[in-house]
Design a protein around this motif. Sequence first.
Motif, PDB file in Angstrom:
ATOM      1  N   ALA A   1       8.534   0.469  -7.548  1.00 13.67           N
ATOM      2  CA  ALA A   1       7.772  -0.031  -6.402  1.00 13.67           C
ATOM      3  C   ALA A   1       6.280   0.177  -6.581  1.00 13.67           C
ATOM      4  CB  ALA A   1       8.249   0.657  -5.119  1.00 13.67           C
ATOM      5  N   GLY A   2       5.879   0.787  -7.703  1.00 15.33           N
ATOM      6  CA  GLY A   2       4.469   1.031  -7.960  1.00 15.33           C
ATOM      7  C   GLY A   2       3.886   2.164  -7.143  1.00 15.33           C
ATOM      8  N   GLN A   3       4.764   3.057  -6.644  1.00 18.17           N
ATOM      9  CA  GLN A   3       4.311   4.208  -5.865  1.00 18.17           C
ATOM     10  C   GLN A   3       4.217   5.419  -6.790  1.00 18.17           C
ATOM     11  OE1 GLN A   3       3.429   3.952  -2.635  1.00 18.17           O
ATOM     12  NE2 GLN A   3       3.953   1.779  -2.664  1.00 18.17           N
ATOM     13  N   PHE A   4       3.051   5.648  -7.357  1.00 17.18           N
ATOM     14  CA  PHE A   4       2.885   6.701  -8.346  1.00 17.18           C
ATOM     15  C   PHE A   4       2.224   7.928  -7.707  1.00 17.18           C
ATOM     16  CE2 PHE A   4       2.381   2.581 -10.580  1.00 17.18           C
ATOM     17  CZ  PHE A   4       3.584   2.622 -11.302  1.00 17.18           C
ATOM     18  N   HIS A   5       2.918   9.056  -7.720  1.00 18.97           N
ATOM     19  CA  HIS A   5       2.396  10.278  -7.128  1.00 18.97           C
ATOM     20  C   HIS A   5       3.105  11.481  -7.748  1.00 18.97           C
ATOM     21  CE1 HIS A   5       6.109  10.217  -4.697  1.00 18.97           C
ATOM     22  NE2 HIS A   5       5.843   8.941  -4.501  1.00 18.97           N
ATOM     23  N   LYS A   6       2.617  12.668  -7.418  1.00 15.59           N
ATOM     24  CA  LYS A   6       3.146  13.876  -8.056  1.00 15.59           C
ATOM     25  C   LYS A   6       4.609  14.128  -7.723  1.00 15.59           C
ATOM     26  CE  LYS A   6      -1.223  16.384  -8.582  1.00 15.59           C
ATOM     27  NZ  LYS A   6      -1.976  17.618  -8.226  1.00 15.59           N
ATOM     28  N   ASN A   7       5.031  13.783  -6.516  1.00 12.27           N
ATOM     29  CA  ASN A   7       6.432  13.990  -6.155  1.00 12.27           C
ATOM     30  C   ASN A   7       7.363  13.223  -7.083  1.00 12.27           C
ATOM     31  OD1 ASN A   7       5.888  15.740  -4.110  1.00 12.27           O
ATOM     32  ND2 ASN A   7       6.693  14.455  -2.468  1.00 12.27           N
ATOM     33  N   MET A   8       7.012  11.972  -7.370  1.00 12.34           N
ATOM     34  CA  MET A   8       7.904  11.173  -8.213  1.00 12.34           C
ATOM     35  C   MET A   8       7.841  11.648  -9.661  1.00 12.34           C
ATOM     36  SD  MET A   8       6.194   8.746 -10.301  1.00 12.34           S
ATOM     37  CE  MET A   8       7.092   7.205 -10.170  1.00 12.34           C
ATOM     38  N   ILE A   9       6.661  12.099 -10.118  1.00  9.63           N
ATOM     39  CA  ILE A   9       6.559  12.646 -11.471  1.00  9.63           C
ATOM     40  C   ILE A   9       7.456  13.873 -11.594  1.00  9.63           C
ATOM     41  CG2 ILE A   9       5.028  13.795 -13.113  1.00  9.63           C
ATOM     42  CD1 ILE A   9       2.743  12.076 -11.988  1.00  9.63           C
ATOM     43  N   LYS A  10       7.368  14.739 -10.596  1.00 13.53           N
ATOM     44  CA  LYS A  10       8.177  15.950 -10.632  1.00 13.53           C
ATOM     45  C   LYS A  10       9.662  15.623 -10.517  1.00 13.53           C
ATOM     46  CE  LYS A  10       8.704  20.539  -8.726  1.00 13.53           C
ATOM     47  NZ  LYS A  10       8.316  21.511  -7.703  1.00 13.53           N
ATOM     48  N   SER A  11      10.009  14.590  -9.746  1.00 11.81           N
ATOM     49  CA  SER A  11      11.413  14.208  -9.621  1.00 11.81           C
ATOM     50  C   SER A  11      11.974  13.728 -10.960  1.00 11.81           C
ATOM     51  CB  SER A  11      11.569  13.119  -8.558  1.00 11.81           C
ATOM     52  OG  SER A  11      11.284  13.633  -7.278  1.00 11.81           O
TER      53      SER A  11
ATOM     54  N   ILE B   1       3.346   8.673 -16.796  1.00 14.00           N
ATOM     55  CA  ILE B   1       2.696   8.446 -15.506  1.00 14.00           C
ATOM     56  C   ILE B   1       1.651   9.523 -15.235  1.00 14.00           C
ATOM     57  CG2 ILE B   1       3.060   8.305 -13.006  1.00 14.00           C
ATOM     58  CD1 ILE B   1       5.851   7.152 -13.625  1.00 14.00           C
ATOM     59  N   HIS B   2       1.996  10.770 -15.576  1.00 18.07           N
ATOM     60  CA  HIS B   2       1.035  11.856 -15.372  1.00 18.07           C
ATOM     61  C   HIS B   2      -0.242  11.613 -16.160  1.00 18.07           C
ATOM     62  CE1 HIS B   2      -0.335  16.021 -14.683  1.00 18.07           C
ATOM     63  NE2 HIS B   2      -0.812  15.923 -15.917  1.00 18.07           N
ATOM     64  N   ASN B   3      -0.094  11.242 -17.426  1.00 16.63           N
ATOM     65  CA  ASN B   3      -1.269  11.018 -18.267  1.00 16.63           C
ATOM     66  C   ASN B   3      -2.084   9.825 -17.793  1.00 16.63           C
ATOM     67  OD1 ASN B   3      -0.677  13.200 -19.876  1.00 16.63           O
ATOM     68  ND2 ASN B   3       0.453  12.010 -21.394  1.00 16.63           N
ATOM     69  N   CYS B   4      -1.399   8.782 -17.304  1.00 17.64           N
ATOM     70  CA  CYS B   4      -2.124   7.624 -16.761  1.00 17.64           C
ATOM     71  C   CYS B   4      -2.967   8.029 -15.557  1.00 17.64           C
ATOM     72  CB  CYS B   4      -1.139   6.530 -16.363  1.00 17.64           C
ATOM     73  SG  CYS B   4      -0.478   5.559 -17.745  1.00 17.64           S
ATOM     74  N   LEU B   5      -2.364   8.755 -14.625  1.00 15.94           N
ATOM     75  CA  LEU B   5      -3.086   9.158 -13.427  1.00 15.94           C
ATOM     76  C   LEU B   5      -4.234  10.095 -13.777  1.00 15.94           C
ATOM     77  CD1 LEU B   5      -0.166   9.730 -10.874  1.00 15.94           C
ATOM     78  CD2 LEU B   5      -1.560   7.689 -11.242  1.00 15.94           C
ATOM     79  N   LYS B   6      -4.008  10.968 -14.738  1.00 16.85           N
ATOM     80  CA  LYS B   6      -5.055  11.897 -15.154  1.00 16.85           C
ATOM     81  C   LYS B   6      -6.248  11.159 -15.746  1.00 16.85           C
ATOM     82  CE  LYS B   6      -5.982  15.642 -18.416  1.00 16.85           C
ATOM     83  NZ  LYS B   6      -5.459  16.430 -19.568  1.00 16.85           N
TER      84      LYS B   6
END
Length: 307
Positions: free
Chosen positions: A106-116, A151-156
């Motif tokens: 869904a394009g919802q990128f956040h820490k919760n989903m990374i951790k999940s 995803i983490h590296n992209c957001l960073k």
Amino acid sequence: MAATALPPLPPQFKSIQHHLRTAQELDKREPVVAYYCRLYAMQTGMKIDSKTPECRKFLSKLMDQLEAMKKQFGDNEAITQEIVGSAHVENYALKMFLYADNEDRAGQFHKNMIKSFYTASLLIDVLTVFGELTEENAQHRKYARWKAAYIHNCLKNGETPQPGPIGMEGESFGDAEREEAGSSSVPSGTTQPTSSSTYEANNTPTSNFTGIHIPPGAHAPANTPAEVPHNTGVTSNTIQPAPQNIPLVDPSLYSAQSAGEVRLTPEDFARAQKYCKYAGSALQYEDVSTAVQNLQKALKLLITGRE
């Protein structure tokens, strides 16, 4: 919850630090999963080093935690019967994976989903307590770890991640990034290992995932979002549960009769029991589709002697 506090984590056991942290996070919400996280850490630690004094002391305290949990939850079938425990842990791992995959697509990128994503990969590690991983679970573990890192590296780096399976080279976490992605509050009164080294990226794939088959996150159980890891400091819009695709019941099962020559072996009965246990565990997560599929497999096996 296990009351015995653990001593500082020996450096030799850095590879199991996040499994132990996950156990702490799940002690209240999912004590069965927490138990098996500790059991995995115990078995892995024994293989790594059971002779060094500091390691022996740590493993002894960890064993005390396991014994305390067995006494507390001794009447729980998921603790006393491996087949039920395996189904319980597998369903919870899939639940975490599908929530993260749903958010990703869904394009919802956040820490919760990374951790999940990352927690799902850790819980699939835990499934090795029950035996060798299925090819599907091994694939999901690699994909989840890769997605978490990517995803983490992209957001960073201020980049927008591409949703879903894509052709990207394998990413890897640095120590600080892994610590951030897996950070959480520690329950009061519990000694948390403080080693700076955490998740080892040995299983992060270096190939692309363009052709990999990952089930769409829209099939996530209805109550998945409520179980997202807490305390990440990130809020996101709660997604609404998507309608589940319920498989049609095979009409032949209504009229099928056991052939006179069908003789079920002990292995057949064990497999049928396994399917029923999987179905029961799936219903705990309101996953009707998986429950129906497993019940049909059990019924077909019992009636025809074939899967």
